[in-house]
Design a protein around this motif. Structure first.
Motif, mmCIF file in Angstrom:
data_model
loop_
_atom_site.group_PDB
_atom_site.id
_atom_site.type_symbol
_atom_site.label_atom_id
_atom_site.label_comp_id
_atom_site.label_asym_id
_atom_site.label_seq_id
_atom_site.Cartn_x
_atom_site.Cartn_y
_atom_site.Cartn_z
ATOM 1 N N LEU A 83 6.034 -18.976 7.459
ATOM 2 C CA LEU A 83 6.038 -20.424 7.639
ATOM 3 C C LEU A 83 6.826 -20.793 8.900
ATOM 4 C CD1 LEU A 83 4.894 -22.818 6.049
ATOM 5 C CD2 LEU A 83 7.102 -23.024 4.912
ATOM 6 N N GLY A 84 7.928 -20.105 9.122
ATOM 7 C CA GLY A 84 8.729 -20.324 10.334
ATOM 8 C C GLY A 84 7.923 -20.033 11.593
ATOM 9 N N TYR A 85 7.170 -18.921 11.579
ATOM 10 C CA TYR A 85 6.326 -18.567 12.729
ATOM 11 C C TYR A 85 5.266 -19.641 12.966
ATOM 12 C CZ TYR A 85 8.174 -13.750 12.508
ATOM 13 O OH TYR A 85 8.973 -12.642 12.513
ATOM 14 N N ILE A 86 4.663 -20.122 11.893
ATOM 15 C CA ILE A 86 3.629 -21.155 11.999
ATOM 16 C C ILE A 86 4.236 -22.429 12.593
ATOM 17 C CG2 ILE A 86 2.124 -22.705 10.682
ATOM 18 C CD1 ILE A 86 1.595 -20.317 8.764
ATOM 19 N N ASP A 87 5.394 -22.835 12.078
ATOM 20 C CA ASP A 87 6.047 -24.054 12.581
ATOM 21 C C ASP A 87 6.400 -23.945 14.063
ATOM 22 O OD1 ASP A 87 5.753 -25.349 10.178
ATOM 23 O OD2 ASP A 87 7.791 -24.947 9.489
ATOM 24 N N LYS A 88 6.855 -22.762 14.470
ATOM 25 C CA LYS A 88 7.183 -22.556 15.889
ATOM 26 C C LYS A 88 5.920 -22.630 16.745
ATOM 27 C CE LYS A 88 11.442 -19.979 15.336
ATOM 28 N NZ LYS A 88 11.832 -18.748 14.647
ATOM 29 N N ALA A 89 4.820 -22.080 16.242
ATOM 30 C CA ALA A 89 3.553 -22.132 16.976
ATOM 31 C C ALA A 89 3.085 -23.581 17.113
ATOM 32 C CB ALA A 89 2.488 -21.292 16.282
ATOM 33 N N LEU A 90 3.211 -24.356 16.042
ATOM 34 C CA LEU A 90 2.829 -25.776 16.087
ATOM 35 C C LEU A 90 3.702 -26.535 17.093
ATOM 36 C CD1 LEU A 90 2.211 -26.371 12.286
ATOM 37 C CD2 LEU A 90 0.485 -26.566 14.095
ATOM 38 N N GLU A 91 4.958 -26.161 17.162
ATOM 39 C CA GLU A 91 5.869 -26.778 18.134
ATOM 40 C C GLU A 91 5.423 -26.430 19.561
ATOM 41 O OE1 GLU A 91 10.499 -26.208 19.185
ATOM 42 O OE2 GLU A 91 10.067 -26.465 17.034
ATOM 43 N N ARG A 92 5.008 -25.163 19.779
ATOM 44 C CA ARG A 92 4.530 -24.770 21.112
ATOM 45 C C ARG A 92 3.262 -25.538 21.477
ATOM 46 N NH1 ARG A 92 5.999 -19.798 19.006
ATOM 47 N NH2 ARG A 92 3.868 -19.092 18.706
ATOM 48 N N ILE A 93 2.425 -25.827 20.485
ATOM 49 C CA ILE A 93 1.226 -26.626 20.762
ATOM 50 C C ILE A 93 1.661 -28.021 21.217
ATOM 51 C CG2 ILE A 93 -0.724 -27.850 19.679
ATOM 52 C CD1 ILE A 93 -1.289 -25.265 18.089
ATOM 53 N N ARG A 94 2.609 -28.599 20.483
ATOM 54 C CA ARG A 94 3.094 -29.955 20.826
ATOM 55 C C ARG A 94 3.706 -30.011 22.217
ATOM 56 N NH1 ARG A 94 4.331 -29.982 15.412
ATOM 57 N NH2 ARG A 94 6.476 -29.329 15.730
ATOM 58 N N ASN A 95 4.485 -28.982 22.580
ATOM 59 C CA ASN A 95 5.107 -29.052 23.906
ATOM 60 C C ASN A 95 4.327 -28.304 24.986
ATOM 61 O OD1 ASN A 95 6.005 -26.360 23.714
ATOM 62 N ND2 ASN A 95 7.938 -26.974 22.794
ATOM 63 N N LYS A 96 3.063 -28.013 24.689
ATOM 64 C CA LYS A 96 2.103 -27.440 25.667
ATOM 65 C C LYS A 96 2.528 -26.081 26.230
ATOM 66 C CE LYS A 96 -0.572 -31.228 25.895
ATOM 67 N NZ LYS A 96 -0.561 -31.709 24.522
ATOM 68 N N THR A 97 3.194 -25.265 25.398
ATOM 69 C CA THR A 97 3.521 -23.908 25.843
ATOM 70 C C THR A 97 2.816 -22.863 24.979
ATOM 71 O OG1 THR A 97 5.512 -23.889 24.462
ATOM 72 C CG2 THR A 97 5.799 -24.544 26.772
ATOM 73 N N TYR A 98 1.920 -23.328 24.098
ATOM 74 C CA TYR A 98 1.173 -22.422 23.220
ATOM 75 C C TYR A 98 0.260 -21.533 24.063
ATOM 76 C CZ TYR A 98 -1.788 -20.858 19.356
ATOM 77 O OH TYR A 98 -2.463 -20.094 18.445
ATOM 78 N N GLY A 99 0.193 -20.250 23.695
ATOM 79 C CA GLY A 99 -0.685 -19.322 24.411
ATOM 80 C C GLY A 99 -0.025 -18.657 25.603
ATOM 81 N N ILE A 100 1.273 -18.894 25.778
ATOM 82 C CA ILE A 100 2.024 -18.245 26.854
ATOM 83 C C ILE A 100 2.948 -17.222 26.198
ATOM 84 C CG2 ILE A 100 3.698 -18.542 28.726
ATOM 85 C CD1 ILE A 100 2.797 -21.492 28.881
ATOM 86 N N CYS A 101 2.907 -15.998 26.685
ATOM 87 C CA CYS A 101 3.751 -14.938 26.126
ATOM 88 C C CYS A 101 5.227 -15.268 26.365
ATOM 89 C CB CYS A 101 3.401 -13.592 26.775
ATOM 90 S SG CYS A 101 4.444 -12.234 26.201
ATOM 91 N N ALA A 102 6.008 -15.250 25.303
ATOM 92 C CA ALA A 102 7.435 -15.569 25.383
ATOM 93 C C ALA A 102 8.211 -14.529 26.193
ATOM 94 C CB ALA A 102 8.018 -15.669 23.984
ATOM 95 N N ILE A 103 7.648 -13.341 26.333
ATOM 96 C CA ILE A 103 8.351 -12.276 27.056
ATOM 97 C C ILE A 103 7.922 -12.211 28.522
ATOM 98 C CG2 ILE A 103 8.734 -9.771 27.208
ATOM 99 C CD1 ILE A 103 8.474 -9.773 24.092
ATOM 100 N N SER A 104 6.607 -12.175 28.765
ATOM 101 C CA SER A 104 6.124 -11.980 30.135
ATOM 102 C C SER A 104 5.777 -13.279 30.857
ATOM 103 C CB SER A 104 4.879 -11.082 30.120
ATOM 104 O OG SER A 104 3.793 -11.793 29.529
#
Length: 129
Positions: A83-104
């Motif tokens: 659930l935590g992972y899902i919520d973080k992904a939804l947050e990335r969608i909201r702030n337009k950073t979804y689909g960007i690798c957090a490492i690279s």
């Protein structure tokens, strides 16, 4: 973008973001339902224990019950983590950073996002167990 360039804004368009948001919200609902079920089962069990404690229980039954309870507890912990992972992904969608690798900082391929919509990393950065 250049191959070694780090993205700061998602490469996905609004329609694609909406698509992944829908998938994530559906999964979120499923996990919440599972958690409700597991937790209600857990509290029912605790009430039963206090009722049943007046008569003796065979050791093997007690062991099985304990194992079942521990397993349910692990499922609850796993679901809460998911659930935590899902919520973080939804947050990335909201702030337009979804689909960007957090490492690279490189784009995560759409095929990987379809398979694992809550991911924050490209497959090569996934930690091996």
């Amino acid at each position: 973008p250049e191959e070694d360039e780090r993205l700061t804004v998602t490469y996905l368009n609004a329609k694609e973001l909406k698509h992944f948001e829908k998938i994530l919200l559906k999964k979120r609902g499923e996990v919440l339902r599972d958690l409700d079920f597991l937790k209600s089962h857990f509290s029912d069990e605790n009430e039963e224990d206090s009722v049943n404690s007046s008569y003796s229980m065979h050791m093997a039954d007690h062991g099985t019950d304990t194992m079942d309870r521990e397993q349910r507890f692990l499922f609850i912990a796993r679901d809460e983590k998911y659930l935590g992972y899902i919520d973080k992904a939804l947050e990335r969608i909201r702030n337009k950073t979804y689909g960007i690798c957090a490492i690279s900082g490189k784009p995560i391929p759409k095929a990987r996002l379809e398979a694992v919509p809550h991911t924050a990393v490209r497959i090569e950065y996934k930690k091996r167990p």
